[in-house]
Scaffold this motif. Structure first.
Motif, short mmCIF file in Angstrom:
data_model
loop_
_atom_site.label_atom_id
_atom_site.label_comp_id
_atom_site.label_asym_id
_atom_site.label_seq_id
_atom_site.Cartn_x
_atom_site.Cartn_y
_atom_site.Cartn_z
N LYS A 103 0.84 -1.20 0.00
CA LYS A 103 0.00 0.00 0.00
C LYS A 103 0.88 1.24 0.00
N TYR A 111 0.48 10.40 -1.64
CA TYR A 111 -0.72 9.80 -1.07
C TYR A 111 -1.32 10.69 0.01
N LEU A 115 -4.34 7.00 3.20
CA LEU A 115 -3.66 5.87 2.56
C LEU A 115 -2.16 5.88 2.81
N MET A 118 -0.98 3.66 5.74
CA MET A 118 -1.44 2.27 5.83
C MET A 118 -0.29 1.30 5.59
N SER A 121 -0.29 -4.97 2.21
CA SER A 121 -0.35 -4.95 0.75
C SER A 121 -1.80 -5.02 0.29
N TRP A 122 -2.00 -4.74 -0.97
CA TRP A 122 -3.33 -4.77 -1.57
C TRP A 122 -3.71 -6.19 -1.96
N ALA A 126 -8.23 -6.91 0.83
CA ALA A 126 -8.04 -5.48 1.07
C ALA A 126 -8.66 -4.65 -0.05
N PHE A 130 -11.67 -1.92 0.29
CA PHE A 130 -11.46 -0.54 -0.15
C PHE A 130 -12.45 -0.16 -1.25
N ALA A 138 -10.30 3.49 4.55
CA ALA A 138 -9.13 4.34 4.80
C ALA A 138 -9.61 5.75 5.17
N THR A 141 -8.80 9.49 3.52
CA THR A 141 -8.42 9.48 2.12
C THR A 141 -9.12 10.62 1.40
#
Length: 165
Positions: A103, A111, A115, A118, A121-122, A126, A130, A138, A141
């Motif tokens: 992330k 970012y 985000l 954070m 990982s995506w 996740a 999101f 998040a 964001t």
């Protein structure tokens, strides 16, 4: 009092205005009808506007097994206003190779606070969380997208993003 020519002009004016009104209403309904053009790509949610019903559990593994990357590419058009998949950044970071990427790890992209801090990982899970509710997943964001409410749409977009690895 009035001759026939004057009465004809008045009638033509009234009927012509009525016809323009009807045709204008019909044209506006055809142009702006959500039923013909699909769902809205950008929805503004108002907190407390409607009581949320309890959501049923979604079997993400089964959803991903049934996901269609081609359908996902069509749903991704909602995202393409801000995100690119050719390695360049737009308003948002590029999303090619995002699945299992750390992330907030695109070099040179600034970012937002939600985000930027954070960890992890995506993963598919996740991304699903999101994409369902970016501001809920998040907080902080600056992404203005309300999310994809349909689980199938989210699974299809994730499958599309996986195909870009």
């Amino acid at each position: 009092m009035f001759d026939t020519m004057t009465i004809t002009k008045i009638a033509a004016g009234v009927l012509g205005a009525w016809l323009v009104l009807l045709l204008g209403k019909w044209a506006a309904e055809e142009l702006y009808s959500a039923e013909l053009h699909g769902e809205a790509s950008y929805v503004v949610e108002v907190e407390g506007a409607a009581d949320a019903e309890p959501e049923e559990e979604i079997d993400l593994v089964a959803m991903m097994a049934a996901a269609d990357a081609d359908k996902g590419s069509k749903v991704f058009r909602k995202c393409s206003a801000c995100h690119k998949v050719d390695g360049t950044d737009g308003v948002g970071p590029h999303l090619d190779g995002v699945v299992d990427r750390a992330k907030a790890s695109v070099d040179g992209f600034g970012y937002s606070g939600g985000l930027g801090g954070m960890e992890g990982s995506w993963t598919v899970e996740a991304l699903n969380g999101f994409l369902e509710n970016p501001k809920g997943y998040a907080p902080g964001t600056t992404m203005g997208f309300a999310g994809l409410k349909k689980p199938a749409d989210r699974a299809n977009v994730i499958a599309y993003l996986q195909s870009l690895q």
